[in-house]
Design an enzyme around this catalytic site. Structure first.
Site, PDB file in Angstrom:
ATOM      1  CG  ASP A  72     -40.004   4.906  11.518  1.00  0.00           C
ATOM      2  OD1 ASP A  72     -39.661   3.801  11.967  1.00  0.00           O
ATOM      3  OD2 ASP A  72     -40.570   5.030  10.422  1.00  0.00           O
ATOM      4  CG  ASP A 141     -48.460   7.550   2.373  1.00  0.00           C
ATOM      5  OD1 ASP A 141     -47.458   6.811   2.523  1.00  0.00           O
ATOM      6  OD2 ASP A 141     -48.848   8.342   3.249  1.00  0.00           O
ATOM      7  CG  HIS A 143     -44.823   6.845   4.620  1.00  0.00           C
ATOM      8  ND1 HIS A 143     -46.097   6.798   5.126  1.00  0.00           N
ATOM      9  CD2 HIS A 143     -44.209   5.750   5.119  1.00  0.00           C
ATOM     10  CE1 HIS A 143     -46.238   5.729   5.889  1.00  0.00           C
ATOM     11  NE2 HIS A 143     -45.111   5.074   5.894  1.00  0.00           N
ATOM     12  CD  GLU A 148     -47.177   9.935   6.921  1.00  0.00           C
ATOM     13  OE1 GLU A 148     -46.972   9.367   5.835  1.00  0.00           O
ATOM     14  OE2 GLU A 148     -47.858   9.422   7.832  1.00  0.00           O
TER      15      GLU A 148
END
Ligand SMILES: N[C@@H]1[C@@H](O)[C@H](O)[C@@H](COP(=O)(O)O)O[C@@H]1O
Length: 272
Positions: A72, A141, A143, A148
């Site tokens: 990313d 979280d 990811h 996401e």
């Protein structure tokens, strides 16, 4: 799925590096046969990169015939910004090893056409013959890359708007000023990573323990995108003790009882 539980985050970095070295050396890359490696950023893989550089300096590992694809990159952050993933990768890894610059692939978050940039990245992975080993980290979280909560589990490389949890978690890299964290990123999709021959996920720290629980002990759920790797035939997760805090004792005991089996996965390197 395999889970290797090690005492400290330092051991996670060292173990991962030994594993990556073994995979690359066993593959015997050459001019007609590059090893294709998917790479993450973040604080978690830093120890692994450090150790890989060390192995390279000791003459045990070459990246001459390795192609890399990063997971990313932030949108709109200048390439030379200290928090861009371009900067991170060159500074923490590439400039210390013998990789050919043309074999490095990092998404361009400043491309004039971001959609085309993402499609080009997918094409480049395909042209390289697919990823042999994709290494990833996760957010608190759950990811993977920047997929996401709520991301499609068959998603491909694309533009993604970052969730509040991620902006908060990454503010520490931007003087704790959440306003300075880019709001969007380009990221490989969950499907892009699932296509790799093998996936290696590094998870350290108590702040990731709930995500690890969701990844391992509950079902596949697009709100915890790392859980998708339950559906991959060859996923290896490496974590430290702190990351196991939310797992059942039974789960931890089971995976720890396999440590002898897991140690064999890196045996050739330790014997060198
Ligand atoms: N997009 C990246 C992820 O690819 C990375 O896994 C995560 C964890 O970072 P850290 O290792 O610093 O906790 O950070 C960002 O969100």
């Amino acid at each position: 799925m395999r889970l290797v539980i090690l005492d400290t985050s330092k051991s996670v970095g060292e173990w991962a590096a030994k594993y990556v070295m073994k995979r690359i050396n066993d593959f015997k890359p050459g001019p007609e046969r590059h090893f294709v490696l998917g790479l993450p950023t973040g604080s978690t893989p830093l120890g692994m990169y450090k150790q890989l550089i060390e192995f390279h300096k000791q003459g045990k590992l070459s990246f001459q015939y390795v192609k890399t694809f990063n997971m990313d990159e932030y949108v709109g952050l200048p390439r030379n910004h200290e928090e861009s993933y371009h900067y991170y990768m060159w500074n923490n890894f590439f400039k210390h090893i013998d990789i050919e610059p043309e074999n490095v692939h990092i998404l361009d978050g400043n491309a004039s056409n971001l959609v085309e940039e993402c499609n080009r990245f997918e094409r480049q992975i395909k042209e390289a013959g697919g990823v042999e080993l994709f290494i990833g980290g996760i957010g608190p979280d759950g990811h993977i890359a920047f997929n996401e909560p709520g991301s499609s589990l068959v998603s491909r490389t694309r533009v993604k708007t970052l969730a509040q949890d991620t902006l908060e978690a990454n503010a520490r890299f931007f003087n704790n000023d959440i306003q300075k964290v880019p709001k969007q990123a380009l990221t490989v999709g969950v499907g892009t990573v699932l296509d790799a021959q093998e996936v290696l996920i590094l998870i350290t720290g108590a702040q990731k323990s709930f995500a690890l629980y969701k990844a391992i002990e509950e079902g596949v759920n697009h709100m915890w995108t790392v859980s998708a790797f339950q559906q991959h035939a060859n996923t290896l997760m490496i974590c430290d003790e702190d990351a196991t805090l939310e797992l059942r004792v039974k789960t931890v005991k089971y995976f720890k009882s396999l440590m002898d089996v897991h140690s064999k996965l890196i045996e050739q390197q330790t014997a060198q």
